[in-house]
Write a protein that holds these residues in place. Structure first.
Motif, PDB file in Angstrom:
ATOM      1  N   GLU A   1     -52.671  -1.091   4.044  1.00 21.04           N
ATOM      2  CA  GLU A   1     -53.534  -0.546   3.979  1.00 21.04           C
ATOM      3  C   GLU A   1     -54.199   0.117   5.166  1.00 21.04           C
ATOM      4  O   GLU A   1     -54.867   0.674   5.270  1.00 21.04           O
TER       5      GLU A   1
ATOM      6  N   THR B   1     -52.890  -4.521  -3.962  1.00 19.57           N
ATOM      7  CA  THR B   1     -52.189  -4.224  -3.395  1.00 19.57           C
ATOM      8  C   THR B   1     -51.013  -4.712  -3.283  1.00 19.57           C
ATOM      9  O   THR B   1     -50.139  -5.454  -2.829  1.00 19.57           O
TER      10      THR B   1
ATOM     11  N   PHE C   1     -54.951   3.621  -4.171  1.00 17.99           N
ATOM     12  CA  PHE C   1     -54.739   2.339  -4.212  1.00 17.99           C
ATOM     13  C   PHE C   1     -54.082   2.300  -5.484  1.00 17.99           C
ATOM     14  O   PHE C   1     -54.349   2.722  -6.994  1.00 17.99           O
TER      15      PHE C   1
END
Length: 575
Positions: A263, A313, A569
């Motif tokens: 990230e 994530t 993402f």
């Protein structure tokens, strides 16, 4: 600060995780890798070294006791040769099955929780096997012990995730000293329990189970892996763990917000794309030591970005297919399997081969044999007095005696001395691994093992010289094993690290299952054939070590493998 989260056109509710992220700037961020490096090596790691080392010591004790248990149970239960060997085989069979299962469990439910379940399971099964009333019950409980002991390799994964990169290799090898000490301790325990106090093997198994119960008491001092927590998107819990480590070590964490490494890289990459001039100014300012984020809404916006995307994530954990997700990882996995197989096949082979060759020498010295010499075309009679301490060149060893004899005090002392062969290998690995790298260390030690196996071809050969060659082979194969234990957690990302180590352990246990058929069966049919097979396997292992695509020396442990070119993402789920 300008942040735009734009949902892709035509996406469904199930695709809410796909956002385009445009970031002009970001506040200070740091990753778990940077935090671990900042915490350094201190009292926390020392305490964790003892915890992981005890697990490794217990693993060694449970494996070393097999050599003693088999001969003792043979006399008590009047076992045949294959029944005796099954006591060892069933343990490695359980370990073969269990290693992958423990890796999957710990990747999915956490390192600390998995290790706790592992310790409880092994402690109970080991204790129950001490009360086995008959042979079938003993086999069943020892198989379950093997299933549990397979999880001990995950202590290496757990330990490695708390150690900074510059100290990792030395630290991982350091806890291997506990393994060597465990083999020594088990033989010493057998010497006291069986030889000195003349108690039976049930008591030996009972005392062997005690250290695992002691290790259970230490779980209150051990936190969950911060890398695992970050990979699971439990950022706040991960930060609490890291703050605790920093406090114990007397260090401070980096300033800013803890985020997953990929990230942070996405944010920094997008910042460079959206505002390269501002980024250049920031870089210049940072190099001058006064770079600061000037946007007042930086922290709030970055927090919103991470909170919205963070739930996506968490990488898939526990999927076997992930070990083959890329060409590089596929090659790494296959080569590591061969290396681990060769290390276990060779190491446990040398351990068994030592006892078997000593038995052959004793049998040659105790009676007159008619043998077919390598250097003679005709049979010749060899007197017992001339061959008491010399291994003769024979195509077939004499059949073992059917008389059940228990080990005596002198025998235990001899076995105790052989366990010290572990330490030279560890010292050699410590010396080499940070100088020439992991790959070359494994390759060199494999090739040295080949040399020692070929030197065993010399015959007739005195027992002392032969033991030197055998101990040399055991030393370097110990080192190869430990170098593999250092390399494997480093080369896999957190999402599959425990599974990768577990899969390698399973393959190594399969090698350990096969090696008794060489060291105890083939060796009696052809000495050189058995020694030659071990040499050939080590040659293959050395070549595979050199072919590994990645050298991990000085490399940080990765949470995941993410390409920087992707700005959306990706959703990750538990399976």
């Amino acid at each position: 600060m300008a942040v735009r989260l734009t949902k892709y056109e035509g996406s469904s509710e199930k695709e809410d995780d796909k956002f385009q992220v445009d970031i002009a700037t970001s506040d200070k961020l740091f990753t778990v890798e940077e935090a671990v490096e900042a915490c350094g090596f201190g009292w926390f790691q020392i305490r964790l070294s003892v915890f992981a080392g005890l697990i490794w010591m217990i693993d060694a004790m449970e494996l070393m006791v097999l050599a003693i248990l088999a001969s003792e149970a043979r006399c008590d239960y009047d076992l045949t040769t294959w029944q005796e060997s099954l006591i060892t085989t069933v343990v490695f069979g359980g370990m073969t099955i269990g290693a992958g299962l423990w890796g999957k469990f710990m990747d999915k439910y956490g390192r600390r929780r998995g290790l706790f379940v592992f310790c409880v399971f092994v402690a109970l099964m080991s204790l129950l096997s001490a009360f086995a009333p008959n042979y079938p019950t003993l086999i069943a409980f020892r198989g379950l012990v093997g299933l549990g002991v397979a999880g001990s390799s995950q202590a290496v994964t757990f330990y490695a995730e708390f150690v900074p990169a510059k100290s990792r290799a030395y630290c991982l090898i350091f806890i291997e000293v506990f393994f060597a000490f465990g083999t020594f301790l088990e033989v010493l325990l057998a010497l006291v329990v069986l030889a000195h106090f003349h108690m039976d093997w049930h008591w030996l198994l009972g005392f062997t189970a005690v250290p695992m119960f002691i290790d259970l008491l230490a779980f209150g001092l051990v936190p969950e892996s911060a890398r695992y927590l970050v990979a699971s998107n439990k950022i706040e819990k991960a930060r609490e763990v890291l703050e605790r480590i920093a406090r114990i070590n007397g260090k401070k964490l980096p300033e800013g917000r803890l985020v997953p490494k990929h990230e942070k890289e996405k944010i920094e990459t997008n910042t460079q794309t959206q505002n390269p001039k501002k980024d250049d100014d920031r870089k210049d300012a940072t190099e001058n030591g006064d770079g600061k984020a000037t946007d007042s809404d930086t922290s709030d916006t970055t927090e919103r970005l991470i909170n919205q995307s963070g739930k996506h994530t968490t990488t898939d954990r526990g999927r076997f297919a992930d070990l083959f997700s890329t060409k590089t990882r596929t090659a790494t996995t296959v080569l590591l399997w061969i290396i681990w197989f060769g290390s276990a096949f060779g190491y446990y082979g040398v351990v068994l081969l030592t006892t078997e060759i000593l038995n052959i020498i004793n049998e040659q010295g105790n009676k007159t044999l008619t043998v077919n010499s390598t250097y003679m075309n005709s049979s010749s009679s060899i007197s017992s007095s001339a061959t008491a301490d010399v291994l003769q060149c024979i195509d077939a060893a004499p059949a073992p005696t059917t008389t059940c004899s228990r080990l005596k005090t002198d025998d235990y002392v001899q076995v105790l001395w052989t366990t010290t062969a572990e330490f030279p290998g560890l010292l050699l690995t410590v010396f080499l691994i940070e100088r020439i790298g992991r790959k070359k260390t494994m390759a060199l030690e494999f090739f040295l093992a080949v040399l020692f196996f070929l030197l065993m071809y010399i015959c007739p050969i005195h027992k002392v010289l032969l033991m030197m060659f055998i101990f040399g082979a055991r030393s370097v194969l110990t080192g190869t094993f430990q170098a593999a234990f250092v390399y494997t957690p480093e080369v896999y990302p957190t999402s599959v690290r425990a599974l990768g180590v577990g899969a390698c352990s399973s393959v190594s246990f399969f090698g350990a299952m096969l090696t008794p058929f060489v060291a105890e069966v083939l060796l009696r049919k052809t000495l050189r054939g058995g020694e030659g097979l071990y040499a050939a396997v080590c040659v293959v292992g050395g070549i595979c070590a050199l072919l590994l695509p990645i050298e991990t020396k000085g490399r940080e442990l990765r949470v995941c493998e993410c390409g920087l070119s992707v700005v959306s993402f990706q959703q990750f789920t538990f399976v």
